[in-house]
Write a protein that holds these residues in place. Sequence first.
Motif, PDB file in Angstrom:
ATOM      1  N   THR A 176       0.032   4.258   0.727  1.00 31.36           N
ATOM      2  CA  THR A 176      -0.340   5.188   1.792  1.00 31.36           C
ATOM      3  C   THR A 176       0.376   4.872   3.098  1.00 31.36           C
ATOM      4  O   THR A 176       0.883   5.756   3.786  1.00 31.36           O
ATOM      5  N   CYS A 177       0.420   3.598   3.461  1.00 34.87           N
ATOM      6  CA  CYS A 177       1.027   3.193   4.742  1.00 34.87           C
ATOM      7  C   CYS A 177       2.352   2.479   4.570  1.00 34.87           C
ATOM      8  O   CYS A 177       2.987   2.089   5.554  1.00 34.87           O
ATOM      9  N   CYS A 202       0.846  -1.194   0.000  1.00 33.57           N
ATOM     10  CA  CYS A 202       0.000   0.000   0.000  1.00 33.57           C
ATOM     11  C   CYS A 202       0.887   1.252   0.000  1.00 33.57           C
ATOM     12  O   CYS A 202       1.760   1.404   0.868  1.00 33.57           O
ATOM     13  N   CYS A 258      -5.048   2.203   8.233  1.00 30.73           N
ATOM     14  CA  CYS A 258      -4.875   2.859   6.936  1.00 30.73           C
ATOM     15  C   CYS A 258      -6.203   2.873   6.178  1.00 30.73           C
ATOM     16  O   CYS A 258      -6.811   1.815   5.959  1.00 30.73           O
ATOM     17  N   ASN A 297      -6.727   3.449   3.104  1.00 24.86           N
ATOM     18  CA  ASN A 297      -6.577   3.003   1.717  1.00 24.86           C
ATOM     19  C   ASN A 297      -6.645   1.483   1.590  1.00 24.86           C
ATOM     20  O   ASN A 297      -7.341   0.942   0.744  1.00 24.86           O
ATOM     21  N   CYS A 298      -5.911   0.773   2.474  1.00 22.04           N
ATOM     22  CA  CYS A 298      -5.860  -0.696   2.395  1.00 22.04           C
ATOM     23  C   CYS A 298      -6.653  -1.371   3.499  1.00 22.04           C
ATOM     24  O   CYS A 298      -6.687  -2.602   3.588  1.00 22.04           O
ATOM     25  N   HIS A 299      -7.275  -0.537   4.407  1.00 17.75           N
ATOM     26  CA  HIS A 299      -8.073  -1.052   5.524  1.00 17.75           C
ATOM     27  C   HIS A 299      -7.266  -1.984   6.430  1.00 17.75           C
ATOM     28  O   HIS A 299      -7.774  -2.984   6.932  1.00 17.75           O
ATOM     29  N   VAL A 335      -2.545  -3.514  -1.578  1.00 18.23           N
ATOM     30  CA  VAL A 335      -3.632  -3.101  -2.459  1.00 18.23           C
ATOM     31  C   VAL A 335      -3.548  -3.930  -3.734  1.00 18.23           C
ATOM     32  O   VAL A 335      -2.474  -4.389  -4.128  1.00 18.23           O
TER      33      VAL A 335
END
Length: 379
Positions: A165-166, A163, A185, A187-189, A194
């Motif tokens: 984002t993280c 991911c 996060c 974005n990827c929960h 991802v």
Amino acid sequence: MSKRDYYEILGVQRNADDKALKSAFRKLAMQHHPDRNPGNAEAEQRFREINEAYQALADPQKRAAYDRFGHDAFTQGAGGGPGFGNDFSDFMSDIFENFFGETRGRGRQSGGRERGADLRYNLEISLEEAFIGKTETIVLPTSVSCEACGGTGAKPGSKPRACPTCGGYGRVRAQQGFFTVERTCPNCHGRGEVIDDPCGSCGGAGRVTRERTLSVNIPAGVEDGTRIRLAGEGEAGLRGGPAGDLYIFLSIKPHQFFQRDGADLFSRMPISMVTAALGGEFTTPTIDGSDAKVRIPAGTQTGKQFRLRGKGMPVLRSREVGDLYIQVVIETPQNLTKRQRELLEEFEAECSKETHPESTGFLSRVREFFDGLGGSARA
């Protein structure tokens, strides 16, 4: 197929104490709370399951009912449903503490590969099947690893990536005044990965629902409520994660002739008045399908039990065998002919106190009792 077992939902043993239950509840509730998994319907459903299980097991009375009757204890108004209860404030306190830095030591999640859920299957068998054991074939719908993508969730030929984002950590941090707040996060929960091109067969989940046929070995001597665990036969893990376990819960059908108490069996046998008076024998069926002869002495009374050793149920994973207890019930003659009535009247005329000592003695005791009451009243 019934609801999942509450102990399995919380991941604790059936003998877990209150401290272990509370610890498991807090850990799972923090992990699956909707605020930490925005837009994740699966996490929201899991959170409801966790809360329902804890509310049932945290209450001693509800837990005792659940241990005895399972989920049936809470049907038709017999028990409480899900709710936050008194532990919600404790739970929110844990969430607060967790957000403010206590999760810094947590490692990165393993590529979003989550273990699959444990499943429960209720199976009813006959007493004869519990006596000899059997192999049962069951069919159940469950999640299995997607064959097209090998469980990765990515389209064949591609693979998930970290991911952006993280950075694959699954969590992000933000500075708020003097505090650093760490959150899942968005974005990827929290999975750390991802998928740019998801698998067309499973939609990126890495698993699909299929019907599976399994063979279950039921050993001789199982009792009502026996649990059989099939490791790795539960729901497939998310994105290639390990599968959960399948638990088979057995129930024994009521038997027309025998009642069971542990390894012992009990039954009732009607015998004629003449056989009870003169003595003799009768034949009784046993659980293994054979017949056994029982000798009775003269003067046998209703309710007398006769024990047949080794004619009961086998003890699970043991060479021991229980006993069969036969309780006799003396049948009163009906639809008598004229001659039969004459014979019984002749017999009654020949009877004495020695012939019916129990009834004669009973009447004497009753008279003495009431005479004693009269004397006490006069005093």
